[in-house]
Design an enzyme around this catalytic site. Structure first.
Site, mmCIF file in Angstrom:
data_model
loop_
_atom_site.group_PDB
_atom_site.id
_atom_site.type_symbol
_atom_site.label_atom_id
_atom_site.label_comp_id
_atom_site.label_asym_id
_atom_site.label_seq_id
_atom_site.Cartn_x
_atom_site.Cartn_y
_atom_site.Cartn_z
ATOM 1 N N TYR A 43 28.025 1.867 74.962
ATOM 2 C CA TYR A 43 29.281 1.342 74.437
ATOM 3 C C TYR A 43 30.155 0.851 75.596
ATOM 4 C CZ TYR A 43 33.816 1.208 72.110
ATOM 5 O OH TYR A 43 35.025 0.796 71.624
ATOM 6 N N ASP A 44 30.262 1.699 76.627
ATOM 7 C CA ASP A 44 31.093 1.327 77.780
ATOM 8 C C ASP A 44 30.612 0.020 78.407
ATOM 9 O OD1 ASP A 44 32.523 3.568 77.369
ATOM 10 O OD2 ASP A 44 31.579 4.749 78.962
ATOM 11 N N LEU A 90 55.992 10.747 45.289
ATOM 12 C CA LEU A 90 55.317 11.314 44.124
ATOM 13 C C LEU A 90 56.108 12.487 43.577
ATOM 14 C CD1 LEU A 90 51.645 11.450 45.435
ATOM 15 C CD2 LEU A 90 52.509 9.982 43.620
ATOM 16 N N GLU A 123 42.342 13.152 44.475
ATOM 17 C CA GLU A 123 42.130 13.009 45.928
ATOM 18 C C GLU A 123 42.889 14.105 46.663
ATOM 19 O OE1 GLU A 123 43.752 9.229 47.189
ATOM 20 O OE2 GLU A 123 43.238 8.351 45.261
ATOM 21 N N LYS A 125 45.709 15.499 49.105
ATOM 22 C CA LYS A 125 47.013 15.002 49.557
ATOM 23 C C LYS A 125 47.116 15.344 51.043
ATOM 24 C CE LYS A 125 51.876 14.720 48.348
ATOM 25 N NZ LYS A 125 52.463 14.846 49.651
ATOM 26 N N LYS A 326 50.712 20.336 44.140
ATOM 27 C CA LYS A 326 50.921 21.004 45.424
ATOM 28 C C LYS A 326 50.197 22.354 45.469
ATOM 29 C CE LYS A 326 53.550 19.333 48.168
ATOM 30 N NZ LYS A 326 54.918 18.976 48.321
ATOM 31 N N CYS A 420 55.802 50.257 79.921
ATOM 32 C CA CYS A 420 54.975 50.242 78.705
ATOM 33 C C CYS A 420 55.717 50.983 77.595
ATOM 34 C CB CYS A 420 53.623 50.898 78.979
ATOM 35 S SG CYS A 420 52.674 51.153 77.466
HETATM 36 S S1 IVH Z 1 49.313 7.947 46.597
HETATM 37 C C1 IVH Z 1 53.320 5.871 44.735
HETATM 38 N N1 IVH Z 1 47.501 9.404 47.703
HETATM 39 O O1 IVH Z 1 52.149 11.653 49.766
HETATM 40 C C2 IVH Z 1 52.900 6.775 45.800
HETATM 41 N N2 IVH Z 1 49.706 9.536 48.556
HETATM 42 O O2 IVH Z 1 54.578 12.423 48.224
HETATM 43 C C3 IVH Z 1 51.434 6.767 45.859
HETATM 44 N N3 IVH Z 1 49.942 11.090 50.437
HETATM 45 O O3 IVH Z 1 54.172 8.898 50.434
HETATM 46 C C4 IVH Z 1 50.997 7.721 46.844
HETATM 47 N N4 IVH Z 1 47.841 11.712 50.530
HETATM 48 O O4 IVH Z 1 52.415 9.509 52.162
HETATM 49 C C5 IVH Z 1 48.783 9.052 47.709
HETATM 50 N N5 IVH Z 1 45.751 10.665 48.574
HETATM 51 C C6 IVH Z 1 47.040 10.303 48.596
HETATM 52 C C7 IVH Z 1 47.954 10.835 49.518
HETATM 53 C C8 IVH Z 1 49.286 10.426 49.464
HETATM 54 C C9 IVH Z 1 49.050 11.851 51.053
HETATM 55 C C10 IVH Z 1 51.380 11.032 50.757
HETATM 56 C C11 IVH Z 1 51.940 9.632 50.860
HETATM 57 C C12 IVH Z 1 53.077 9.575 49.909
HETATM 58 C C13 IVH Z 1 53.389 11.006 49.696
HETATM 59 C C14 IVH Z 1 54.017 11.184 48.346
#
Ligand code: IVH
Length: 684
Positions: A43-44, A90, A123, A125, A326, A420
């Site tokens: 790569y280098d 969200l 997904e 978060k 959450k 101590c």
């Molecule tokens: S979808 C309309 N997907 O969480 C907003 N957000 O609290 C759609 N985040 O600002 C967001 N993982 O920075 C989405 N798989 C994920 C996420 C994700 C982290 C963050 C994102 C967003 C915040 C919302």
């Protein structure tokens, strides 16, 4: 090189283009797929060739060239970027019931019956910093932070330094390159890179970051992109803003397409047929949250069908088609009411904060480690401070942030002890640590007994902290060897012991002293700096206790994995007549060792192998599994590549499982993994 000098301008342009394609491809293999196809040297070599050609023909340098990932000049302030479509936040669901309420609300808004099934994309978060990256005709043009959702900061030169962000989109066979695409995702720092960064900052006496998210934000939002380039950042895409030239029907299609364009997109993700499957995913992710390389704070659930997004619409702040599920917080705010000193088995004195009790993840936390006095000084922690405490998995709770704004002026600084706190002996400072000099300090003895008897050492069942304290307080155990001389009558005098429990402990001690593998014994006697791994290396090299006891400093240094500090500890330990007396006393009490020849131990099933874990293990944490493999001479990697020898597959395995399948790498399940460990002499 001489040959290249003869290239015509046109040939150079072509070769530059070719090299960029190649380098971009190999960047993608390395930073996105974690699966390089060429060596670092190869790569280098490509990179060097490109740099040289660009130096010769600077007119061909473009901002998306791989050579431009570093080195942009610092700016005075960030420019502003207005997002074409606002970046919303969200709504939160704090538990399963609230996730179900979300599902019901969606159906109500769509006019569907309550028993209908809605397809969702679930997904992770990611706990990072959201960011939008714009590509025009497949080329990286602009990157901005979320800001207030409408206007963000221009971080184009900074994001350019993140290796998992493509400078040019890959060209998928089944998808056109959009005229414009705004890719949204999270800028993250891996947990291990965060630890390393903090260690380095602390060493330099600089301010550390409280968590990977702050570290990612602090590293990205640097006016000097050179600093960003030095920090290991990553980008995971989770959605899009405006897309021109390609249409998507589902969120799942968007994520699949982003991967085809060369991004890391949310994983592990799951298309769920209904809310029940979402809940299943939520539970599985929460159970495994510690094992991910990134910090996760929950899951995100999105209605998969994009046409429904329009129907559902949004409130002023958040869409009605998505919700964040959450996880229970692992951090809480509380106050330090006092600080006590705990004396460890080698005499190290650790400051421990006594807290106003708080419940974190179902456990009441009333103590947290302050690590050492350098930590106390760097964090400027004081008695009376309001702090954020974290409890993650099976690690000791720790203080991650001091909220200085809450100070009243009455807080008291924490001083290192002069004597101590247990035996009153002198205290010496060694680096960040203070140590009691008295090797017979009762606190040290109690800790030594706890360690000696622990499962991973001599495995004496029933000899825990409470009993160890009683034995020392009553003068029944004055050194480790006394454990082997305990009589049932002695134990019966102790509170909490009855005929049966006393007999059980005596039996456990008897069992523990027969045929102890040498390395376990070496670990158990508590030679400073000798952990399980080193103990094994020593046993392998010397074979018998007698030989190790007489090893010289130089002999020890010759062994791979043993540095000057460990070598010195070993020599000093065996030079101390009291240590030798205690060990001889153990042999007199009938201790027998299973001594080994090098050949026998080298048969470790993991020796020299690269092992990858995927999915959750039921019997131990990922950290413990890693420790065991390393102790047996193996290496643990986070990603599957051709170099992987073995993949251990737990519950709900992720993409690594599929990759291992593709590459035909040997895979074993948890039961088989445990069997291999047992064969190597590990009690699991
Ligand atoms: S979808 C309309 N997907 O969480 C907003 N957000 O609290 C759609 N985040 O600002 C967001 N993982 O920075 C989405 N798989 C994920 C996420 C994700 C982290 C963050 C994102 C967003 C915040 C919302």
């Amino acid at each position: 090189m001489a040959e290249k000098k003869r290239l015509s301008r046109e040939e150079a342009r072509k070769r530059i283009e070719e090299l960029r394609e190649l380098i971009n491809y190999h960047n993608y293999r390395y930073y996105v797929l974690d699966s390089p196809e060429i060596t670092d040297e190869e790569y280098d070599e490509l990179f060097r060739e490109l740099v040289e050609l660009e130096q010769m023909f600077p007119e061909f340098i473009t901002p998306d060239s791989p050579t431009q990932r570093v080195g942009a000049p610092p700016r005075k302030e960030f420019g502003e970027v207005r997002h074409t479509i606002p970046m919303l936040s969200l709504q939160d669901a704090r538990n399963e019931d609230e996730l179900r309420e979300f599902d019901q609300r969606v159906k109500r808004l769509l006019g569907l019956p309550q028993d209908a099934d809605i397809e969702y994309m679930a997904e992770p978060k990611f706990d990072g910093l959201s960011c939008e990256i714009v590509y025009e005709n497949g080329r990286y043009t602009l990157a901005s932070t979320r800001g207030d959702g409408v206007v963000g900061e221009d971080v184009t030169p900074n994001v350019r330094t993140i290796r998992s962000v493509p400078m040019r989109l890959l060209k998928p066979k089944d998808l056109p390159i959009p005229k414009r695409i705004e890719v949204r995702g999270e800028v993250l720092m891996r947990k291990d890179d965060f630890e390393k960064l903090n260690q380095e900052l602390a060493r330099k006496g600089e301010k550390t970051f409280a968590n990977p998210r702050n570290a990612a934000a602090g590293s990205l939002r640097q006016l000097d992109p050179n600093i960003t380039a030095q920090r290991k950042l990553d980008f995971v895409a989770w959605g899009v803003g405006v897309v021109e030239g390609v249409t998507f029907k589902k969120q799942s299609e968007i994520l699949d397409a982003l991967e085809k364009y060369g991004f890391k997109a949310s994983r592990p993700r799951k298309v769920c047929k209904n809310i029940d499957e979402v809940i299943e995913y939520y539970r599985a992710m929460e159970a495994q949250r510690e094992s991910f390389v990134y910090e996760l704070d929950g899951i995100v659930v999105k209605v998969n069908d994009l046409s429904l997004h329009e129907k559902l619409g949004q409130t002023s702040r958040s869409p009605r088609w998505a919700i964040a599920g959450k996880f229970a917080p692992r951090r809480k705010t509380t106050r330090i009411i006092d600080v006590v000193y705990s004396v460890g088995r080698t005499g190290t004195i650790t400051p421990v904060a006594i807290l106003e009790p708080v419940e974190i993840g179902g456990v009441i936390v009333s103590r947290a480690t302050l690590h050492n006095f350098d930590f106390v000084r760097l964090m400027d922690v004081r008695i009376g401070d309001t702090v954020i405490v974290q409890r993650a998995g099976d690690v000791i709770p720790e203080i991650v942030t001091v909220i200085k704004e809450k100070r009243t002026g009455k807080e008291k600084p924490i001083q290192p002890p002069e004597k101590c706190p247990v035996c009153g002996a002198d205290v010496v400072k060694e680096g960040a640590y203070y140590r009691c000099v008295n090797i017979s300090c009762p606190a040290r003895l109690v800790q030594s007994i706890i360690h000696f008897a622990s499962r991973r050492a001599m495995d004496i069942e029933g000899l825990g902290e409470k009993t160890a304290r009683l034995l020392v307080d009553r003068g029944l155990v004055k050194d480790l060897a006394d454990i082997f001389y305990l009589k049932k009558e002695d134990l019966l005098k102790l509170p909490g012991f009855a005929d049966k429990s006393a007999q059980n402990l005596i039996d456990a001690i008897e069992r523990a002293k027969k045929d102890v593998p040498l390395w376990r014994f070496l670990y158990a006697i508590g030679i400073p700096n000798v952990g399980e791994y080193t103990a094994r290396v020593l046993a392998e090299r010397f074979g018998t206790f007698e030989k190790l006891k007489n090893a010289t400093y130089t002999e020890l240094l010759e062994i791979e994995g043993i540095g000057p500090e460990i070598a010195r500890s070993i020599v000093e330990f065996f030079k101390e007549p009291r240590n030798i007396q205690v060990i001889e006393k153990m042999f007199k009490a009938g201790l027998t060792l299973k001594e080994v020849t090098g050949a026998e131990v080298k048969e470790s099933p993991f020796a020299g192998k690269t092992v990858v874990f995927t999915g959750a293990l039921k019997s131990m944490t990922r950290d413990r599994a890693k420790e065991l493999v390393e102790m047996l001479g193996g290496r643990v990697s986070n990603s599957v590549s051709r170099k992987t020898d073995l993949v251990v597959v737990g519950e709900n395995p992720g993409s690594k499982y599929r990759r291992a399948q593709q590459l035909g790498i040997e895979m074993i399940n948890e039961e088989e993994f445990l069997k291999l460990l047992r064969e190597a002499g590990i009690k699991v």
